[in-house]
Write an enzyme that holds these catalytic residues in place. Structure first.
Site, PDB file in Angstrom:
ATOM      1  N   LYS A 122     -52.566  -8.868 -26.796  1.00 15.55           N
ATOM      2  CA  LYS A 122     -51.232  -8.600 -26.250  1.00 15.55           C
ATOM      3  C   LYS A 122     -51.369  -8.208 -24.781  1.00 15.55           C
ATOM      4  O   LYS A 122     -52.296  -7.480 -24.413  1.00 15.55           O
ATOM      5  CB  LYS A 122     -50.570  -7.475 -27.056  1.00 15.55           C
ATOM      6  CG  LYS A 122     -49.115  -7.216 -26.699  1.00 15.55           C
ATOM      7  CD  LYS A 122     -48.518  -6.164 -27.631  1.00 15.55           C
ATOM      8  CE  LYS A 122     -47.041  -5.915 -27.347  1.00 15.55           C
ATOM      9  NZ  LYS A 122     -46.462  -4.900 -28.258  1.00 15.55           N
ATOM     10  N   SER A 150     -42.281  -6.273 -30.478  1.00 16.51           N
ATOM     11  CA  SER A 150     -42.574  -6.863 -29.202  1.00 16.51           C
ATOM     12  C   SER A 150     -43.858  -7.688 -29.170  1.00 16.51           C
ATOM     13  O   SER A 150     -44.058  -8.456 -28.236  1.00 16.51           O
ATOM     14  CB  SER A 150     -42.671  -5.762 -28.136  1.00 16.51           C
ATOM     15  OG  SER A 150     -43.713  -4.874 -28.450  1.00 16.51           O
ATOM     16  N   SER A 182     -43.580  -2.797 -33.564  1.00 13.36           N
ATOM     17  CA  SER A 182     -43.924  -4.003 -32.800  1.00 13.36           C
ATOM     18  C   SER A 182     -45.117  -4.809 -33.286  1.00 13.36           C
ATOM     19  O   SER A 182     -45.335  -5.914 -32.811  1.00 13.36           O
ATOM     20  CB  SER A 182     -44.147  -3.658 -31.337  1.00 13.36           C
ATOM     21  OG  SER A 182     -42.906  -3.626 -30.689  1.00 13.36           O
TER      22      SER A 182
HETATM   23  N1  GLN Z   1     -38.370  -2.625 -31.109  1.00 16.46           N
HETATM   24  C1  GLN Z   1     -38.680  -1.262 -30.835  1.00 16.46           C
HETATM   25  C2  GLN Z   1     -38.290  -0.950 -29.403  1.00 16.46           C
HETATM   26  O1  GLN Z   1     -37.710  -1.768 -28.798  1.00 16.46           O
HETATM   27  C3  GLN Z   1     -40.143  -1.006 -31.045  1.00 16.46           C
HETATM   28  C4  GLN Z   1     -40.990  -1.601 -29.991  1.00 16.46           C
HETATM   29  C5  GLN Z   1     -42.443  -1.349 -30.173  1.00 16.46           C
HETATM   30  O2  GLN Z   1     -42.909  -0.988 -31.243  1.00 16.46           O
HETATM   31  N2  GLN Z   1     -43.168  -1.489 -29.081  1.00 16.46           N
HETATM   32  O3  GLN Z   1     -38.547   0.100 -28.903  1.00 16.46           O
END
Ligand code: GLN
Length: 487
Positions: free
Chosen positions: A79, A154, A178
């Protein structure tokens, strides 16, 4: 099936038996990338030449008779918020579009120590803020099971790449879901380890008290192998948990007789897709059949998890992201009148809409006069949420829930409604607030789309999660399915 569709442990065996070379495995992955990357757009940066070089080095060492670890010569995608020395690391943000880290994250050093082959850096929501990869500052990634749908986020690029055979496995990060949510949407295995189990050194911080790095893999055995490589104490991360190294593969046993699994009733309520509910019910039946004891339990403060997360995560983000001011890193506006104007222009142009929204929410929650009412209150509720889990996990070895309320949604479906987007993490974010480990594994399909089930464990009980996930995998076989890729 091509080599690139196989899990790491199978490839590793083929490699050792001299049936394939690391170079052939790498070429298979690169060829798949050539074929479909223009449809999935899983990668921000590819490093194919370097990957081939690393693969050939592993081949040479194998020929010399070296005894290499299981992930040696196996391609991995990383990532793009995990620092790779000399390889661009953008966080999918324009503000870091040209940032080349001068050092490696600890997890990258650990992968290098087992001779992993890094293929490239994967797409994500900007600074990991989002649930669909549509918040990438560059382009969205698409779901390999259905290109009109999102891969989740994400870590959407990582999940899509694993599912599509554009890598063998990947690393992601999970602040509120994410790793697990994109794993569920793309039909792969994703684990968020216990807070402190994997070093965050070199992970670009979003919300430091919630972030964890973890594996996205084609099956449960690979998840254990990757965890073996990356987990363990790191003095460079002050929140890293001390302790002996564990061999997680010893938990890969099919026997789960007597294991107690709780189903939190709040996770099966309103808003849950009927198909997803059926998948969870079937998963319960499979596990019961395997000898597990299943009973309902309760996490009474569940309704507060989302608002609590959306105070704490933005508060930490607003502070973490203050460092992107055009002075030390990345993009700088060149046409500014003075230094304050430079900060303003740099940040206005460099950050996307969602990142700005989070910075504003967080700055507000931390500002004088509101700190007690919002941030401090949220910290207190976080303790209540954690206590719910402690109580439930005093009776049960693990909890079972859906990973997401629906299968993968369409691109554009939620992008104009942040609250709807936030709700897709409703079953994952409380686990980060509590600091617990959780795994999402393919639990079935709804209308041809994969659906994930999530197991939640006690602190540092990753082994128990792997055990129950492995037993489930052996009895269902969903992790061996691959998308058709529209070819
Ligand atoms: N979707 C969640 C957010 O927007 C979690 C994102 C994540 O785990 N990085 O914060």
């Amino acid at each position: 099936m091509e080599l690139c569709d196989l899990p790491a442990h199978q490839l590793s065996k083929l490699l050792r038996d001299r049936k394939v070379s690391a170079e052939e495995i790498c070429r298979s992955v690169l060829q798949r990338i050539d074929e479909i990357e223009e449809k999935t757009r899983a990668y921000i940066t590819l490093d194919g030449e370097n990957a081939l070089e690393q693969a050939r080095r592993v081949d040479r060492r194998l020929r010399e008779g070296a005894d290499l670890p299981p992930l040696a010569g196996i391609p991995v995608a990383v990532k793009d918020n995990i620092c790779t020395k000399g390889l661009r690391t953008t966080c999918a943000s324009k503000i870091l579009a040209d940032f080349i880290p001068p050092y490696n994250a600890t997890v990258i050093e650990r992968l290098a120590a087992v001779d992993a082959v890094i293929i490239g850096k994967t797409n994500m929501d900007e600074f990991a803020m989002g649930s669909s990869t549509e918040n990438s500052g560059f382009f969205p990634t698409r779901n390999p099971w259905d290109y009109s749908r999102v891969p989740g986020g994400s870590s959407g690029g990582s999940a899509a790449a694993v599912a599509a055979g554009e890598t063998i496995y990947a690393l992601g990060s999970d602040t509120g879901g994410s790793i697990r949510q994109p794993a569920a949407f793309c039909g792969v295995v994703g684990m968020k380890p216990t807070y402190g189990a994997v070093s965050r050194y070199g992970l670009v911080a979003f919300a430091s008290s919630l972030d964890q790095i973890g594996p996205l893999t084609k099956d449960v055995t690979d998840c254990a192998l990757v965890l073996n490589a990356i987990a363990g104490y790191d003095p460079r991360d002050s929140t890293s948990a001390p302790g002996e190294k564990t061999d997680y593969t010893r938990f890969l046993k099919e026997d789960i007789r007597g294991l107690r699994i709780g189903i939190p009733r709040e996770y099966l309520g309103e808003g849950l897709d009927d198909g997803v509910r059926r998948v969870v019910e079937k998963a319960c039946a499979v596990l019961e059949d395997a000898g597990a004891e299943i009973a309902e339990t309760s996490l009474p403060h569940s309704a507060y998890a989302l608002p609590t997360y959306y105070l704490i995560a933005p508060a930490e983000a607003s502070s973490n992201l203050a460092r992107y001011d055009g002075v030390r890193y990345g993009y700088r506006a060149r046409d500014a009148k003075d230094v304050v104007d430079m900060f303003k222009k740099t940040r206005s142009r460099g950050f996307g809409a969602e990142v700005k929204r989070r910075i504003m929410l967080g700055t507000y929650a931390l500002s004088a006069g509101y700190y007690d009412a919002f941030y401090l209150k949220a910290l207190r509720v976080r303790t209540l949420i954690k206590r719910d889990f402690d109580e439930a996990l005093a009776t049960f070895d693990a909890l079972l829930s859906p990973t997401t309320p629906t299968p993968a949604f369409l691109l554009g479906e939620k992008i104009d409604d942040p609250l709807k987007m936030y709700l897709s993490d409703i079953f994952t974010l409380a686990i980060n607030l509590a600091g617990l480990p959780a795994i999402s594994i393919p639990g079935g399909f709804v209308d041809g789309l994969p659906v994930g089930v999530q197991f939640i464990g006690k602190p540092f009980a990753e082994g128990t999660l792997l055990r129950v996930a492995y037993a489930f995998e052996k009895r269902t076989g969903y992790t061996s399915r691959r998308p058709g890729l529209g070819r």
